[in-house]
Scaffold this active site. Sequence first.
Site, PDB file in Angstrom:
ATOM      1  N   TYR A 171       0.821  -1.210   0.000  1.00  0.00           N
ATOM      2  CA  TYR A 171       0.000   0.000   0.000  1.00  0.00           C
ATOM      3  C   TYR A 171       0.855   1.261   0.000  1.00  0.00           C
ATOM      4  CZ  TYR A 171      -4.105  -2.903   1.073  1.00  0.00           C
ATOM      5  OH  TYR A 171      -5.114  -3.838   1.047  1.00  0.00           O
ATOM      6  N   PRO A 212     -16.844  -0.436  -0.088  1.00  0.00           N
ATOM      7  CA  PRO A 212     -18.263  -0.452   0.289  1.00  0.00           C
ATOM      8  C   PRO A 212     -19.102   0.597  -0.427  1.00  0.00           C
ATOM      9  CG  PRO A 212     -16.930   0.535   2.034  1.00  0.00           C
ATOM     10  CD  PRO A 212     -15.973  -0.060   1.052  1.00  0.00           C
TER      11      PRO A 212
END
Length: 294
Positions: A54, A212
């Site tokens: 990341y 989400p």
Amino acid sequence: MEKIYLSDVGPKVSPAIYGFYRWKDEDITVAKIEKIFNLCLDLGINTFDHADIYGGYQCEEVFGKVLSASSVKREDVVLFTKCGLLLPHPSRPDVRIKYNNGTKEHVINSIDNSLLKLKTDYIDIFLLNGFDPLCHLEETAYVLRKMKESGKIRNIGIVNFSVFQHQLLSAYLEIPIVTNHIELNLLNTSAFDNGQIDYIKQRYMRPLATSPLAQGFIAESSDKRPLRVRGKLEELANKYNTHFESVAIAWLLKIGALPLIGSTNESRIRHIADAFDVKLEHQEWYELYQASKE
């Protein structure tokens, strides 16, 4: 937020989790991570999801500096990190192509590197970031067991494993897997069709939903399907006096899923936190599901 068990064997986590999976190289500064870290803590989010890759392979190290410099006790936060997926980057000239490496050697080295970068003695949940069909999975499972016995990792998870891949690792591992991160949102409901949701629940785990809010597409796309979904969300948002993104998250909460927040947008993070005050009715959940399918 009241902490909840991720699975029947633990651990306890905040019901929303912050992940750094969308952070780019230019995002990785002490000031920016510290700002998001403190915002999350203010909202009751104490669980943070990392991976070696990341932020251009930088995020773990900078987060470790932020955590160690803060007044927050290590035992008051829950840290996820993972390895397995490798991406080309100027800092990694040895990586020529996006690929998966789940070999025992890579797992051992990655755990040790993550512990060093995060400035911690243990990782609450260590995950295999994707399935590697070339590794000797029984050897990888053995190493994961030994790492857990040593105390370096406390729980084991997986990312985007199919049902059969999940079953295969479980058979070798012989200890519980506590989470499978899957993409789940109102623009991607495939986990209902491919058995992932059913199997996750069969194993007494909570679904952990990455993207989400569909990486912002629900809010920003002008395509027909996102517009239709957003229209229904806005209708319900008016009823519940909230933002439509909060309703989109409430749809996930209705099935017991935990949203894995990836946005750096503070308003969007707050909208996700606000979703816990929205209690959708049974039929409203299906209305949104139908809108996502039409």
